[in-house]
Design a protein around this motif. Sequence first.
Motif, PDB file in Angstrom:
ATOM      1  N   ASP A 167      -4.298  15.434  10.109  1.00 18.03           N
ATOM      2  CA  ASP A 167      -3.951  14.004  10.060  1.00 18.03           C
ATOM      3  C   ASP A 167      -2.616  13.684   9.394  1.00 18.03           C
ATOM      4  OD1 ASP A 167      -4.439  14.231   7.317  1.00 18.03           O
ATOM      5  OD2 ASP A 167      -6.112  12.803   7.284  1.00 18.03           O
ATOM      6  N   HIS A 168      -1.739  14.658   9.170  1.00 14.07           N
ATOM      7  CA  HIS A 168      -0.421  14.333   8.633  1.00 14.07           C
ATOM      8  C   HIS A 168       0.386  13.536   9.661  1.00 14.07           C
ATOM      9  CE1 HIS A 168      -0.599  17.821   5.513  1.00 14.07           C
ATOM     10  NE2 HIS A 168      -1.166  16.712   5.065  1.00 14.07           N
ATOM     11  N   TYR A 169       1.330  12.735   9.159  1.00 12.95           N
ATOM     12  CA  TYR A 169       2.015  11.771  10.019  1.00 12.95           C
ATOM     13  C   TYR A 169       2.811  12.414  11.146  1.00 12.95           C
ATOM     14  CZ  TYR A 169       0.721   8.191   6.666  1.00 12.95           C
ATOM     15  OH  TYR A 169      -0.002   7.338   5.887  1.00 12.95           O
ATOM     16  N   ARG A 235      -3.255  11.271   4.337  1.00  9.80           N
ATOM     17  CA  ARG A 235      -2.242  10.297   4.726  1.00  9.80           C
ATOM     18  C   ARG A 235      -1.850   9.401   3.552  1.00  9.80           C
ATOM     19  NH1 ARG A 235      -1.727  10.084  10.242  1.00  9.80           N
ATOM     20  NH2 ARG A 235      -0.989   7.917  10.310  1.00  9.80           N
TER      21      ARG A 235
END
Length: 372
Positions: A167-169, A235
Amino acid sequence: MAGMRKARLLAGGAALAGAGWALRNVPAELGVRPLKSGPERAARIRRSPQFRDGSFVNPMAEPTFLPGPPPVGVLGELSRDRDTRRPAGLVPLRVPPTDAPPADGVRAIWYGHASTLIEIEGKRVLFDPVWSRRVSPTPLVGPKRHHPVPVELAELPQVDAIAISHDHYDHLDMATVRSLTRTQKAPFVVPLGIGAHLERWGVPAYRIIELDWDEETEIAGLRLIATAARHFSGRSLVRNDTLWGSWVVAGASRRVFYAGDSGYFEGYRGIGSAHGPFDLTLMPIGAYNTAWPDIHMTPEQAVDAQLDLGGKLLLPVHWATFTLALHPWAEPVERLWREAKARDVKIVVPRPGEAVDPSAAQAVEGWWEMLH
């Protein structure tokens, strides 16, 4: 004077309004705490062998030290040699093909960074699609693109699955997810917990498939298998409440492996033994630093992993599009090319948008050499 003061006040008000408008999506961008998103998801997370003491962990025998605040030396380096960390000219793009995918083969189209379309036995799987200009919770700051995406989202062909690694940007982008929810019909296949983010962003629950490591789903005749990675998630300042991973895509006779983000670990041998051999592997080669050696591979370690996996052809990802570390822009691919030649590992380095056929991959051209 009164007129000047009024003009300044109006300009200041407009700037504040603009900043407020740009920040309006930040709460949604930060996502959702999965354990608070419903009892069914929370129960699945707590049953995971990767979940301990309230968060996901890397269970590998090798210790994994996650990056903390940047060391003082790194902060100083950020202000120096900035020009070396971006291309010196325009990154060459190619127009992606629009014909039908090969019915019994494999084709890959790298759009930049980690975003890649895999066509396997007539089906399509889109990995980690990120079409936004910046990888950040706000369009005001954060790493921005060094090149445009070679095709607009609305022009993508219909895909059969959209797979996310974590879920990293720079791998999970809210704006892109919302657009794909409107323009595509495919399910999102994600590691445990990430479904909570997707639901907040408007993805219907029936289009979300969440998997733990070593779990799999079948879509359009393809098996998508969640496999291990050595990384972390988050996040916001809260870390590791969603799982990260890599993916195996297996057809009747063709197989592709996508490593996601990962430090090197011994488990690649097991993945290769259980799920290989792979016609193509997508391996990350950029954003490494001695300050975080455990969660991103160096180019040399990507070659190590390729040999462990038994991959036939390595396509490097996670470089060229965003500056996420201090190394020079082209250093990852130059180190990879050198190491691959020394160890007789076959690689292909496409321009963004260029199609790759593993059965007829062309020799590496060195197109980046004029851009640094």
